[in-house]
Design a protein around this motif. Structure first.
Motif, PDB file in Angstrom:
ATOM      1  N   THR A 131       0.835  -1.204   0.000  1.00 47.50           N
ATOM      2  CA  THR A 131       0.000   0.000   0.000  1.00 47.50           C
ATOM      3  C   THR A 131       0.869   1.253   0.000  1.00 47.50           C
ATOM      4  OG1 THR A 131      -1.779  -1.136   1.177  1.00 47.50           O
ATOM      5  CG2 THR A 131      -1.777   1.273   1.259  1.00 47.50           C
ATOM      6  N   ARG A 132       1.912   1.251   0.828  1.00 43.10           N
ATOM      7  CA  ARG A 132       2.820   2.405   0.892  1.00 43.10           C
ATOM      8  C   ARG A 132       3.506   2.625  -0.452  1.00 43.10           C
ATOM      9  NH1 ARG A 132       8.208   2.627   1.558  1.00 43.10           N
ATOM     10  NH2 ARG A 132       8.328   0.405   2.049  1.00 43.10           N
ATOM     11  N   ARG A 133       3.961   1.548  -1.077  1.00 45.72           N
ATOM     12  CA  ARG A 133       4.651   1.679  -2.364  1.00 45.72           C
ATOM     13  C   ARG A 133       3.699   2.163  -3.458  1.00 45.72           C
ATOM     14  NH1 ARG A 133       9.727  -0.573  -2.430  1.00 45.72           N
ATOM     15  NH2 ARG A 133      10.267  -1.605  -0.461  1.00 45.72           N
ATOM     16  N   GLN A 134       2.428   1.713  -3.418  1.00 44.56           N
ATOM     17  CA  GLN A 134       1.457   2.177  -4.406  1.00 44.56           C
ATOM     18  C   GLN A 134       1.174   3.659  -4.223  1.00 44.56           C
ATOM     19  OE1 GLN A 134       0.058   0.399  -7.108  1.00 44.56           O
ATOM     20  NE2 GLN A 134      -0.413   2.530  -7.602  1.00 44.56           N
ATOM     21  N   HIS A 135       1.061   4.098  -2.979  1.00 45.48           N
ATOM     22  CA  HIS A 135       0.844   5.521  -2.709  1.00 45.48           C
ATOM     23  C   HIS A 135       2.007   6.350  -3.228  1.00 45.48           C
ATOM     24  CE1 HIS A 135      -2.169   4.771   0.827  1.00 45.48           C
ATOM     25  NE2 HIS A 135      -2.723   4.615  -0.357  1.00 45.48           N
ATOM     26  N   ARG A 136       3.213   5.814  -3.065  1.00 42.10           N
ATOM     27  CA  ARG A 136       4.389   6.543  -3.549  1.00 42.10           C
ATOM     28  C   ARG A 136       4.386   6.619  -5.068  1.00 42.10           C
ATOM     29  NH1 ARG A 136       9.847   4.428  -1.165  1.00 42.10           N
ATOM     30  NH2 ARG A 136       8.891   5.375   0.689  1.00 42.10           N
ATOM     31  N   ARG A 137       4.015   5.528  -5.725  1.00 38.70           N
ATOM     32  CA  ARG A 137       3.933   5.546  -7.192  1.00 38.70           C
ATOM     33  C   ARG A 137       2.887   6.537  -7.665  1.00 38.70           C
ATOM     34  NH1 ARG A 137       4.843  -0.123  -6.440  1.00 38.70           N
ATOM     35  NH2 ARG A 137       2.615  -0.558  -6.410  1.00 38.70           N
ATOM     36  N   ASP A 138       1.733   6.550  -6.985  1.00 35.71           N
ATOM     37  CA  ASP A 138       0.674   7.497  -7.347  1.00 35.71           C
ATOM     38  C   ASP A 138       1.158   8.933  -7.167  1.00 35.71           C
ATOM     39  OD1 ASP A 138      -0.986   5.365  -7.863  1.00 35.71           O
ATOM     40  OD2 ASP A 138      -2.094   5.509  -5.977  1.00 35.71           O
ATOM     41  N   ALA A 139       1.869   9.180  -6.067  1.00 36.79           N
ATOM     42  CA  ALA A 139       2.373  10.524  -5.806  1.00 36.79           C
ATOM     43  C   ALA A 139       3.389  10.948  -6.862  1.00 36.79           C
ATOM     44  CB  ALA A 139       2.999  10.591  -4.411  1.00 36.79           C
ATOM     45  N   ASP A 140       4.266  10.034  -7.245  1.00 36.73           N
ATOM     46  CA  ASP A 140       5.277  10.355  -8.260  1.00 36.73           C
ATOM     47  C   ASP A 140       4.624  10.647  -9.609  1.00 36.73           C
ATOM     48  OD1 ASP A 140       7.246   9.977  -6.391  1.00 36.73           O
ATOM     49  OD2 ASP A 140       7.818   7.975  -7.074  1.00 36.73           O
ATOM     50  N   GLU A 141       3.631   9.832  -9.957  1.00 35.66           N
ATOM     51  CA  GLU A 141       2.933  10.022 -11.235  1.00 35.66           C
ATOM     52  C   GLU A 141       2.182  11.356 -11.244  1.00 35.66           C
ATOM     53  OE1 GLU A 141      -0.573   7.851 -13.881  1.00 35.66           O
ATOM     54  OE2 GLU A 141       0.497   6.711 -12.348  1.00 35.66           O
ATOM     55  N   THR A 142       1.530  11.678 -10.129  1.00 35.40           N
ATOM     56  CA  THR A 142       0.800  12.934 -10.023  1.00 35.40           C
ATOM     57  C   THR A 142       1.748  14.128 -10.104  1.00 35.40           C
ATOM     58  OG1 THR A 142      -0.916  11.886  -8.673  1.00 35.40           O
ATOM     59  CG2 THR A 142      -0.766  14.283  -8.574  1.00 35.40           C
ATOM     60  N   ALA A 143       2.899  14.016  -9.446  1.00 34.46           N
ATOM     61  CA  ALA A 143       3.883  15.112  -9.465  1.00 34.46           C
ATOM     62  C   ALA A 143       4.428  15.325 -10.875  1.00 34.46           C
ATOM     63  CB  ALA A 143       5.020  14.809  -8.501  1.00 34.46           C
ATOM     64  N   ARG A 144       4.645  14.246 -11.607  1.00 30.55           N
ATOM     65  CA  ARG A 144       5.139  14.370 -12.985  1.00 30.55           C
ATOM     66  C   ARG A 144       4.112  15.073 -13.864  1.00 30.55           C
ATOM     67  NH1 ARG A 144       7.333   9.173 -11.950  1.00 30.55           N
ATOM     68  NH2 ARG A 144       5.469   8.174 -12.813  1.00 30.55           N
ATOM     69  N   ALA A 145       2.845  14.713 -13.684  1.00 32.86           N
ATOM     70  CA  ALA A 145       1.786  15.360 -14.473  1.00 32.86           C
ATOM     71  C   ALA A 145       1.680  16.840 -14.115  1.00 32.86           C
ATOM     72  CB  ALA A 145       0.451  14.649 -14.226  1.00 32.86           C
ATOM     73  N   TYR A 146       1.749  17.148 -12.817  1.00 31.46           N
ATOM     74  CA  TYR A 146       1.625  18.535 -12.368  1.00 31.46           C
ATOM     75  C   TYR A 146       2.766  19.394 -12.911  1.00 31.46           C
ATOM     76  CZ  TYR A 146       0.843  22.444  -9.143  1.00 31.46           C
ATOM     77  OH  TYR A 146       0.592  23.683  -8.607  1.00 31.46           O
ATOM     78  N   ALA A 147       3.931  18.800 -13.066  1.00 34.25           N
ATOM     79  CA  ALA A 147       5.099  19.540 -13.570  1.00 34.25           C
ATOM     80  C   ALA A 147       4.887  20.034 -14.993  1.00 34.25           C
ATOM     81  CB  ALA A 147       6.346  18.669 -13.491  1.00 34.25           C
ATOM     82  N   HIS A 148       3.954  19.418 -15.724  1.00 33.78           N
ATOM     83  CA  HIS A 148       3.704  19.815 -17.109  1.00 33.78           C
ATOM     84  C   HIS A 148       2.648  20.912 -17.237  1.00 33.78           C
ATOM     85  CE1 HIS A 148       5.764  15.940 -17.914  1.00 33.78           C
ATOM     86  NE2 HIS A 148       6.133  16.547 -19.025  1.00 33.78           N
ATOM     87  N   LEU A 149       2.052  21.308 -16.117  1.00 36.18           N
ATOM     88  CA  LEU A 149       1.074  22.396 -16.163  1.00 36.18           C
ATOM     89  C   LEU A 149       1.793  23.733 -16.261  1.00 36.18           C
ATOM     90  CD1 LEU A 149      -1.522  21.424 -13.395  1.00 36.18           C
ATOM     91  CD2 LEU A 149      -1.530  20.799 -15.818  1.00 36.18           C
ATOM     92  N   THR A 150       1.191  24.661 -16.979  1.00 35.77           N
ATOM     93  CA  THR A 150       1.729  26.022 -17.015  1.00 35.77           C
ATOM     94  C   THR A 150       1.386  26.724 -15.706  1.00 35.77           C
ATOM     95  OG1 THR A 150      -0.285  26.987 -17.933  1.00 35.77           O
ATOM     96  CG2 THR A 150       1.340  26.107 -19.504  1.00 35.77           C
TER      97      THR A 150
END
Length: 210
Positions: A131-150
């Protein structure tokens, strides 16, 4: 063979105990229910394996030849490792157990360990790790997407996840409502959000990230 087990990446029970008979018995028990196991006679041997941080959990004796289990737990915390730990001890006292659990241990078992109690504790610890590792993967994926926002898209996202309408967001940012709708659509697309609730969840993940 000591230190051998499942492939890297698969959930593994890392058993550290300086009593060879106990290692052998617990290894056989855990393997009998389909769990992957790697055994070590000391904390130092486990460190040398390079497996700290691998998926799974740590089944750790309190009193060991060399570094003790409780001392190793303190080291792991200082080093930023969040491996779930199940302690075992034939000489446990209440203050010792309380200290281990307060420091984040999943369970503190008294030897001789009851088989089903151990199996349940291990399965719980592995689930916690997954569960902890899945949360970390979700957080990393979300952060990568957010980085592409203007910059403007981030401003729009902040307003809409706070519950403001397109009209209010437009007024706040000094833009037309039509422009806000375009930014909002871009935010949803770039973030991969299916609904507003999903986007709000992503925003919460971003806020919780270290």
């Amino acid at each position: 063979m000591e230190g051998e087990g499942g492939p890297v990446g698969e959930a593994t029970v890392f058993l550290v105990d300086d009593d060879g008979d106990i290692r052998e018995a617990l290894d056989a028990l855990l393997r009998s229910v389909g769990l992957r196991v790697e055994t070590f006679a000391s904390v130092e041997a486990f460190r040398d394996s390079g497996r700290i941080g691998a998926p799974g959990c740590l089944l750790l004796d309190v009193r060991l030849t060399g570094q003790s289990g409780l001392s190793f737990q303190a080291d792991l915390l200082r080093e930023g490792h969040d491996v779930p730990i199940i302690f075992m001890s034939a000489h446990a006292d209440v203050p010792m157990a309380v200290a281990a659990l307060k420091a984040g241990a999943c369970e503190f078992l008294t030897k001789p360990v009851r088989p089903q109690e151990l199996i349940d504790a291990v399965n719980h610890a592995i689930t916690r790790d997954e569960t902890r590792r899945q949360h970390r993967r979700d957080a990393d994926e979300t952060a990568r997407a957010y980085a592409h926002l203007t910059k403007r898209e981030r401003e729009v996202m902040a307003l809409i996840v706070a519950g403001h309408s397109n009209k209010v967001a437009a007024a706040r940012l000094g833009r037309s409502e039509a422009t806000i709708k375009v930014h909002r659509a871009n935010v949803m697309r770039k973030m991969g959000a299916k609904t507003l609730a999903h986007l709000v969840e992503m925003a919460q993940i971003l806020r919780a990230a270290p």
